[in-house]
Write a protein that holds these residues in place. Structure first.
Motif, mmCIF file in Angstrom:
data_model
loop_
_atom_site.group_PDB
_atom_site.id
_atom_site.type_symbol
_atom_site.label_atom_id
_atom_site.label_comp_id
_atom_site.label_asym_id
_atom_site.label_seq_id
_atom_site.Cartn_x
_atom_site.Cartn_y
_atom_site.Cartn_z
ATOM 1 N N PRO B 195 4.032 -76.922 -65.070
ATOM 2 C CA PRO B 195 2.723 -76.476 -64.563
ATOM 3 C C PRO B 195 1.801 -77.633 -64.183
ATOM 4 C CG PRO B 195 3.296 -75.248 -66.529
ATOM 5 C CD PRO B 195 4.340 -76.319 -66.367
ATOM 6 N N VAL B 196 2.065 -78.811 -64.714
ATOM 7 C CA VAL B 196 1.252 -79.965 -64.321
ATOM 8 C C VAL B 196 1.928 -80.715 -63.175
ATOM 9 C CG1 VAL B 196 0.265 -82.148 -65.093
ATOM 10 C CG2 VAL B 196 0.283 -80.190 -66.628
ATOM 11 N N LEU B 197 3.244 -80.937 -63.322
ATOM 12 C CA LEU B 197 3.926 -81.767 -62.320
ATOM 13 C C LEU B 197 4.014 -81.111 -60.944
ATOM 14 C CD1 LEU B 197 6.839 -83.619 -64.133
ATOM 15 C CD2 LEU B 197 4.824 -84.586 -63.034
ATOM 16 N N ILE B 198 4.251 -79.809 -60.903
ATOM 17 C CA ILE B 198 4.408 -79.188 -59.577
ATOM 18 C C ILE B 198 3.117 -79.293 -58.759
ATOM 19 C CG2 ILE B 198 4.836 -77.010 -58.344
ATOM 20 C CD1 ILE B 198 6.976 -76.413 -60.421
ATOM 21 N N PRO B 199 1.962 -78.842 -59.292
ATOM 22 C CA PRO B 199 0.749 -79.022 -58.476
ATOM 23 C C PRO B 199 0.461 -80.490 -58.182
ATOM 24 C CG PRO B 199 0.282 -77.637 -60.388
ATOM 25 C CD PRO B 199 1.665 -78.145 -60.555
ATOM 26 N N LEU B 200 0.754 -81.345 -59.153
ATOM 27 C CA LEU B 200 0.441 -82.762 -58.961
ATOM 28 C C LEU B 200 1.310 -83.372 -57.856
ATOM 29 C CD1 LEU B 200 -1.303 -85.070 -60.012
ATOM 30 C CD2 LEU B 200 0.573 -85.713 -61.492
ATOM 31 N N VAL B 201 2.597 -83.060 -57.881
ATOM 32 C CA VAL B 201 3.482 -83.605 -56.851
ATOM 33 C C VAL B 201 3.080 -83.065 -55.481
ATOM 34 C CG1 VAL B 201 5.848 -83.532 -55.959
ATOM 35 C CG2 VAL B 201 5.438 -84.049 -58.357
ATOM 36 N N ILE B 202 2.808 -81.766 -55.415
ATOM 37 C CA ILE B 202 2.449 -81.187 -54.119
ATOM 38 C C ILE B 202 1.156 -81.803 -53.601
ATOM 39 C CG2 ILE B 202 1.763 -79.054 -52.942
ATOM 40 C CD1 ILE B 202 3.847 -77.596 -54.582
ATOM 41 N N LYS B 203 0.186 -81.956 -54.493
ATOM 42 C CA LYS B 203 -1.083 -82.534 -54.076
ATOM 43 C C LYS B 203 -0.897 -83.983 -53.623
ATOM 44 C CE LYS B 203 -5.773 -81.963 -55.647
ATOM 45 N NZ LYS B 203 -6.606 -81.508 -56.747
ATOM 46 N N THR B 204 -0.100 -84.734 -54.384
ATOM 47 C CA THR B 204 0.126 -86.138 -54.040
ATOM 48 C C THR B 204 0.846 -86.257 -52.699
ATOM 49 O OG1 THR B 204 0.323 -86.580 -56.399
ATOM 50 C CG2 THR B 204 1.055 -88.302 -54.925
ATOM 51 N N LEU B 205 1.863 -85.420 -52.506
ATOM 52 C CA LEU B 205 2.603 -85.478 -51.237
ATOM 53 C C LEU B 205 1.735 -84.995 -50.085
ATOM 54 C CD1 LEU B 205 6.160 -84.247 -52.290
ATOM 55 C CD2 LEU B 205 5.376 -86.581 -51.920
ATOM 56 N N ASP B 206 0.911 -83.987 -50.356
ATOM 57 C CA ASP B 206 0.015 -83.484 -49.323
ATOM 58 C C ASP B 206 -0.931 -84.598 -48.896
ATOM 59 O OD1 ASP B 206 -0.540 -81.112 -47.860
ATOM 60 O OD2 ASP B 206 -2.512 -81.062 -48.825
ATOM 61 N N GLN B 207 -1.407 -85.338 -49.883
ATOM 62 C CA GLN B 207 -2.295 -86.435 -49.557
ATOM 63 C C GLN B 207 -1.560 -87.538 -48.794
ATOM 64 O OE1 GLN B 207 -4.652 -87.151 -53.104
ATOM 65 N NE2 GLN B 207 -6.159 -85.893 -52.082
ATOM 66 N N SER B 208 -0.285 -87.770 -49.115
ATOM 67 C CA SER B 208 0.420 -88.782 -48.318
ATOM 68 C C SER B 208 0.637 -88.310 -46.899
ATOM 69 C CB SER B 208 1.760 -89.220 -48.884
ATOM 70 O OG SER B 208 2.065 -88.653 -50.059
ATOM 71 N N MET B 209 0.825 -86.985 -46.719
ATOM 72 C CA MET B 209 0.946 -86.474 -45.341
ATOM 73 C C MET B 209 -0.341 -86.754 -44.573
ATOM 74 S SD MET B 209 2.809 -82.805 -45.895
ATOM 75 C CE MET B 209 2.300 -82.088 -44.344
ATOM 76 N N THR B 210 -1.459 -86.351 -45.167
ATOM 77 C CA THR B 210 -2.745 -86.574 -44.501
ATOM 78 C C THR B 210 -2.954 -88.060 -44.241
ATOM 79 O OG1 THR B 210 -3.544 -84.823 -45.924
ATOM 80 C CG2 THR B 210 -5.183 -85.945 -44.591
ATOM 81 N N ARG B 211 -2.604 -88.864 -45.257
ATOM 82 C CA ARG B 211 -2.819 -90.299 -45.138
ATOM 83 C C ARG B 211 -1.966 -90.882 -44.016
ATOM 84 N NH1 ARG B 211 -3.248 -91.569 -50.558
ATOM 85 N NH2 ARG B 211 -5.499 -91.658 -50.387
ATOM 86 N N SER B 212 -0.752 -90.390 -43.913
ATOM 87 C CA SER B 212 0.129 -90.910 -42.868
ATOM 88 C C SER B 212 -0.414 -90.542 -41.479
ATOM 89 C CB SER B 212 1.536 -90.366 -43.102
ATOM 90 O OG SER B 212 2.128 -89.936 -41.929
ATOM 91 N N ILE B 213 -0.906 -89.314 -41.345
ATOM 92 C CA ILE B 213 -1.513 -88.910 -40.070
ATOM 93 C C ILE B 213 -2.748 -89.758 -39.797
ATOM 94 C CG2 ILE B 213 -2.713 -87.026 -38.882
ATOM 95 C CD1 ILE B 213 -0.911 -85.094 -40.473
ATOM 96 N N SER B 214 -3.565 -89.894 -40.836
ATOM 97 C CA SER B 214 -4.821 -90.607 -40.670
ATOM 98 C C SER B 214 -4.606 -92.083 -40.327
ATOM 99 C CB SER B 214 -5.617 -90.457 -41.957
ATOM 100 O OG SER B 214 -6.811 -91.121 -41.853
ATOM 101 N N LEU B 215 -3.639 -92.714 -40.979
ATOM 102 C CA LEU B 215 -3.376 -94.133 -40.680
ATOM 103 C C LEU B 215 -2.977 -94.305 -39.225
ATOM 104 C CD1 LEU B 215 -1.444 -95.295 -43.860
ATOM 105 C CD2 LEU B 215 -3.664 -96.110 -43.088
ATOM 106 N N GLN B 216 -2.192 -93.358 -38.719
ATOM 107 C CA GLN B 216 -1.791 -93.455 -37.318
ATOM 108 C C GLN B 216 -2.982 -93.240 -36.393
ATOM 109 O OE1 GLN B 216 2.275 -91.659 -36.539
ATOM 110 N NE2 GLN B 216 1.970 -91.018 -38.643
ATOM 111 N N LEU B 217 -3.829 -92.257 -36.772
ATOM 112 C CA LEU B 217 -5.018 -92.017 -35.949
ATOM 113 C C LEU B 217 -5.956 -93.215 -35.989
ATOM 114 C CD1 LEU B 217 -5.864 -88.333 -36.923
ATOM 115 C CD2 LEU B 217 -4.939 -89.125 -34.756
ATOM 116 N N ARG B 218 -5.981 -93.886 -37.123
ATOM 117 C CA ARG B 218 -6.895 -95.019 -37.263
ATOM 118 C C ARG B 218 -6.276 -96.319 -36.734
ATOM 119 N NH1 ARG B 218 -9.370 -94.659 -43.246
ATOM 120 N NH2 ARG B 218 -10.773 -96.237 -42.418
ATOM 121 N N GLY B 219 -5.096 -96.189 -36.170
ATOM 122 C CA GLY B 219 -4.507 -97.313 -35.440
ATOM 123 C C GLY B 219 -4.010 -98.453 -36.293
#
Lengths: 278, 264, 200, 266
Positions: B195-219
């Motif tokens: 119950p802790v690891l599943i939300p945590l992993v999903i949230k962490t991976l979700d943030q890496s997705m956003t971060r990866s998109i954002s880094l590309q947008l930010r050049g």
């Protein structure tokens, strides 16, 4: 009119890979640049997908089946991605995920985009100070980015998007974590933005009606209505499940109308209708 | 990584002597110390190396991370002394007896040699750990010609870790008020991390997705990117690098040479 | 980290995409919190390779190997210097998980058990020489080490005693981590799996 | 309806310069909103009420029983809470199982739980998504799901931290209906919110917090009538009042409907 001064979406369809249904269906728009465009819709309406298309995230970063064309001021993300990307500033839904993840301070975070563009150090420090002042983050410049509150984080995300002085600003629900005062300041700031095309997804329709030149209403992947706030909110269909702004509700209750037999949607129009009636 | 001092900038005003030594020099120093300790089998030489590394630490600064690292290893070295002292295969000479149990000289010497090497490495690394900050390393590495991508992959975890830890605390709280049954068996405990690891992993991976998109947008991969200059000025970096690398090469060469000679 | 992609469809993606680049620090972070969680609950396992497993499953053996490597380097440079050398073990784990996952050995609960054993063997084989060089063959975990002591006392070769010490610890840990990774991976939303798999 | 009493309640975080200090307060309305700026101590009160934090001094009682005396399972039936971010709690493979998991903490009968889950999911409009992965839902739907996990257990007291945040309009209407129903059926609903229009329209009682203290407790009409207080604690009045003021009318209005009512009486 001149292609270089228009936003043109023609028969745009978007379907994420692995999904059965399209997220955007047959979107057609032809409208001048330089406006503030408010995008409104409920869950699964496609508004976030539309933002991703406008920013070029689809299909440049997230793969999707896409058909139709999209150009803004004559540019398309498909033709020259780097040029297109430098002309846009994007604020995504999740502000914390937008941080670079390699900055000691808010100031470093802000400088990131400019360093990427090879801007000189003195220009960087000037611009950092300037956008921090605009977003009310001057006192936070030396803090660690992860120590900010949700609302401050969102303002930082906006600041990183505007620091490169983009011609196109795309913001997906940029005030979701701000308190009412912060939100009020943000929308006030938005009215001061000049020479920029702004796309903003928001559920704050009262505020959108005050600042937006144009409203696009999305419902189930389709663009069901577009036009001035007054026009759009006077012709809502109950199917879209979009509420009317408070100004409209008040005027409707009091039967204060503008010429053309429509209700006002913004404060100034309300005054006009009030004066016309009383 | 939890040590906050790793992230905070040392105030630029009071620069210490060790700030003038660049991170690569410090890393090469660790390498040379480790090679030296492995080259020798002489305990006096090991003691000398330990003293040298220890003094270096004393003259820079000692932080809790080094103490923690030492604490763990000292315990392990102690068990090593016991086990090897009792059971080492070449044991012959009884050194002393406790309650009728014999401790042998060979095993104790072997364990002491190994333990000394570990101490040399920990103390030498301790110097690196307490005298450099993560941002210093990141800036230095990028200036040394590493791509931003590589630096990012190496360093970013230190920045995003506080965020992940914060998310974990929030998730633990949210799950605690939903009611989590007390766990006794290992299986129950293991299940209770989901119950802790599943939300945590999903949230962490979700943030890496956003971060990866954002880094590309930010050049971030714009070829025009110019690395920020580090605030610190390093002295004699080139000389140190060449010198320490030479020592390392000589030590490795010598070790190989003696090994090869030993074969004949 | 810098070479050209060999083959788009292959699992061996050597080009570091932006998605992989942000996945790796996340994986290292997950390793860290999983380890902290296990310590907090006083579990007899480390769980510190959970992120490496997930990175391998999501983005292939190279991403997993890099995650494992960086995990130990960062750990070594900030907390415990000796753990740096075990970066080699972590690379091995990352590669093993990546290959097994790509070959479908993470598709059912039964297969996961086989995978876990293979991964534990890989991990123990690489760790044993390191244990012997640095710690005379011990692992630092009490009950593994007592097993080691008994075997050495009975004149079994050090490498065998050390391998047994490491393997019994590894098998328990890797079985737990493999099942956790299996359950978590199954629950990831498809858009996420697709994002890290199809990265450009 | 349950009564929550706070008495000489004190709490300080070890590392922050924040002190919560409530001499005496009674939550006794069926629908109370807690408002105030970020860092005023709203969430801290919720964490004390759910036992996530333990007060340094003072006590909390529910119907006269000291909060800390409740057994964990009793407390789940007494107080339920949802947090701001739904993604902090969802971990089950399907929507239905997420609700059933919450139920399993208070009831071991699987069939009853399954039936209850179906009923609750219908209420929040997620019945046709029962078998989907929670993380495939939209943010708004995920938030509704977390509300469903609490509704299923049906505690006497509901605490909601920013329930309207990230909801779309149909969901907002649904949640408002759920709140009305809860309040009408003898539950106590306490919610933290920044949405003053919603507070003005829907709530009977408002508690204002600032710097760890309760600065006001009363009806929305009294709160929004006190401009000086609003200014001091950094709150904005509902939109309708801002509009009325622009038209030269500084009376207190809670909604467009209220404006119409008051101006037709005149």
């Amino acid at each position: 009119m001149d292609e270089d001064k228009r936003i043109v979406l023609e028969n745009l369809n978007v379907r994420y890979s692995g999904m059965e249904t399209s997220q955007l269906k047959n979107i057609n728009i032809n409208t001048p640049i330089g406006q503030i465009i408010g995008i409104v819709g409920n869950s699964h309406s496609g508004k976030s997908t539309l933002c991703r298309v406008l920013a070029g995230i689809i299909p440049k970063i997230i793969s999707a089946t896409i058909s139709g064309t999209y150009t803004i001021a004559g540019r398309s993300p498909m033709d020259d991605w780097t040029a297109f990307n430098t002309s846009t500033g994007v604020v995504l839904q999740n502000p914390a995920g937008q941080l670079s993840g390699l900055a000691d301070t808010v100031a470093d975070e802000l400088a990131f985009d400019l360093i990427n563009q090879g801007t000189s150090a003195d220009v960087i420090s000037k611009r950092v100070a300037n956008v921090a002042a605009q977003m009310g983050l001057t006192d936070q410049l030396r803090q660690k980015p992860e120590s900010l509150s949700g609302g401050q984080m969102q303002r930082l995300a906006i600041a990183t998007a505007i620091i490169t002085q983009p011609q196109i600003l795309i913001m997906d629900d940029p005030t979701s974590e701000m308190d009412p005062v912060g939100r009020q300041q943000f929308f006030h700031w938005l009215t001061t933005v000049k020479d920029t095309t702004v796309f903003i997804v928001s559920s704050e329709i009262d505020d959108l009606c005050e600042v937006a030149d144009s409203i696009w209403i999305m419902s189930e992947g389709e663009l069901v209505s577009q036009g001035s706030p007054q026009d759009v909110f006077n012709h809502l269909s109950p199917e879209w499940q979009i509420p009317t702004p408070t100004v409209y509700q008040m005027a409707e209750k009091m039967n204060w109308r503008l010429t053309g037999d429509v209700f006002p949607v913004a404060a100034e129009e309300l005054k006009e209708a009030f004066d016309a009636t009383n | 990584m939890t040590d906050q001092s790793m992230l905070s900038d040392e105030s630029a005003g009071k620069s210490k002597w060790y700030n003038a030594v660049d991170p690569i020099t410090k890393l090469l120093f660790i390498l040379d110390m480790a090679l030296l300790s492995f080259a020798g089998t002489n305990l006096i030489m090991e003691a000398g190396l330990i003293t040298a590394a220890f003094l270096l630490l004393v003259f820079s600064k000692i932080s809790s991370t080094t103490v923690k690292a030492l604490g763990f290893s000292l315990f392990l070295i102690f068990t090593m002394l016991v086990i090897q002292g009792l059971f080492y295969s070449k044991n012959q000479t009884v050194l002393f007896s406790v309650l009728g149990i014999n401790f042998y000289k060979e095993g104790l010497m072997y364990a002491t040699t190994l333990g000394s090497r570990v101490l040399v490495i920990i103390l030498a690394s301790g110097f690196f750990m307490v005298t450099t900050t993560i941002s210093e390393n990141a800036k230095y590495l990028e200036q040394s010609g590493l791509s931003y991508k590589t630096v990012y992959v190496l360093m970013s975890v230190c920045y995003i870790l506080p965020e992940i830890m914060g998310n974990m605390r929030k998730i633990q709280q949210a799950q605690r008020v939903r009611g989590v049954n007390p766990q006794r068996t290992i299986l129950q405990k293991l299940k209770s991390v989901l119950p802790v690891l599943i939300p945590l992993v999903i949230k962490t991976l979700d943030q890496s997705m956003t971060r990866s998109i954002s880094l590309q947008l930010r050049g971030f991969d714009n070829p025009k990117r110019k690395a920020l200059k580090a605030d610190t000025h390093y002295r004699l970096a080139g000389m140190w690098h060449i010198g320490l690398t030479m020592i390392a090469v000589v030590l490795i060469g010598w070790k190989l040479w003696t090994k090869i000679n030993g074969l004949f | 980290m810098k070479t050209e992609p060999i083959n788009r469809t292959s699992m061996w993606k050597f080009k570091l995409s932006a998605a992989t680049m942000t996945l790796i620090p996340a994986a290292v972070g997950i390793n860290y919190v999983a380890k902290a969680l296990a310590e907090g609950l006083k579990l007899p396992v480390w769980l510190g390779s959970l992120g490496t497993f997930l990175a391998s499953m999501l983005a292939g053996p190279v991403a997993g190997a890099i995650s494992g490597f960086i995990n130990n380097v960062i750990y070594g440079l900030t907390l415990s210097p000796i753990s740096t050398v075990y970066a080699i073990t972590s690379i091995g784990i990352g590669i093993a998980v990546g290959i097994l996952h790509a070959r479908g050995w993470f598709s059912s609960a039964k297969k996961v058990f086989v995978s876990a054993i293979i991964i534990a063997i890989v991990s123990a084989v690489i760790s044993t020489p390191l244990n012997v060089i640095f710690w005379g063959g011990q692992t630092g975990i009490a009950w593994g080490d007592s097993l080691f002591a008994v075997m050495v006392a009975n004149h079994l070769p050090v490498w065998l005693a050390s391998f047994t010490d490491e393997f019994v610890l590894d098998i328990l840990d890797k079985v737990c981590v493999a099942y956790l990774a299996f359950f978590i991976y199954r629950q990831l939303p498809q858009r996420m799996v697709r994002f890290f798999r199809d990265d450009k | 309806m349950p009564q929550i009493e706070l008495h000489n309640l004190q709490f300080a975080y070890p590392e922050k310069s924040f002190n919560l200090n409530v001499e005496q307060h009674l939550f006794s309305d069926s629908m109370t909103a807690i408002v105030g700026q970020n860092g005023a101590g709203k969430s801290t009160i919720f964490k004390l009420l759910t036992g996530l934090l333990k007060q340094d001094a003072g006590r909390i009682t529910i119907d006269g029983v000291v909060l800390n005396d409740f057994k964990p399972s009793e407390r789940l039936k007494k107080i339920g809470i949802t947090f701001q971010n739904p993604d902090d709690q969802l971990f089950n493979a399907t929507v239905k199982r997420e609700v059933e998991w919450s139920l399993s903490q208070v009831n071991s009968d699987k069939d009853q739980n399954a039936a209850r889950a179906v009923e609750v999911l219908k209420k929040v409009g997620l019945a046709d998504k029962s078998d989907e992965n929670p993380y495939d839902l939209s943010l708004s739907e995920r938030k509704l799901l977390t509300i469903a996990t609490v509704l299923a257990v049906d505690p006497e007291i509901y605490l909601f931290d920013e329930p309207m945040m990230s909801l779309d309009w149909p969901s907002k209407r649904m949640v408002t209906d759920i709140f009305r129903e809860l309040s009408a059926t003898g539950h106590q609903v306490i919610t933290i919110t920044h949405d003053m229009d919603w507070v003005a329209e829907e709530f009977h009682s408002v508690t204002v917090m600032e710097h760890g203290e309760i600065k006001f407790s009363g009806t929305p009409r009294d709160l929004f009538g006190d401009r000086e207080l609003l200014q001091r604690v950094g709150l904005l009045p509902p939109k309708i009042m801002e509009l009325a003021e622009m038209l030269g009318d500084s009376k207190t209005y809670l909604s467009p409907q209220d404006y119409q009512n008051q101006n037709i009486v005149q």
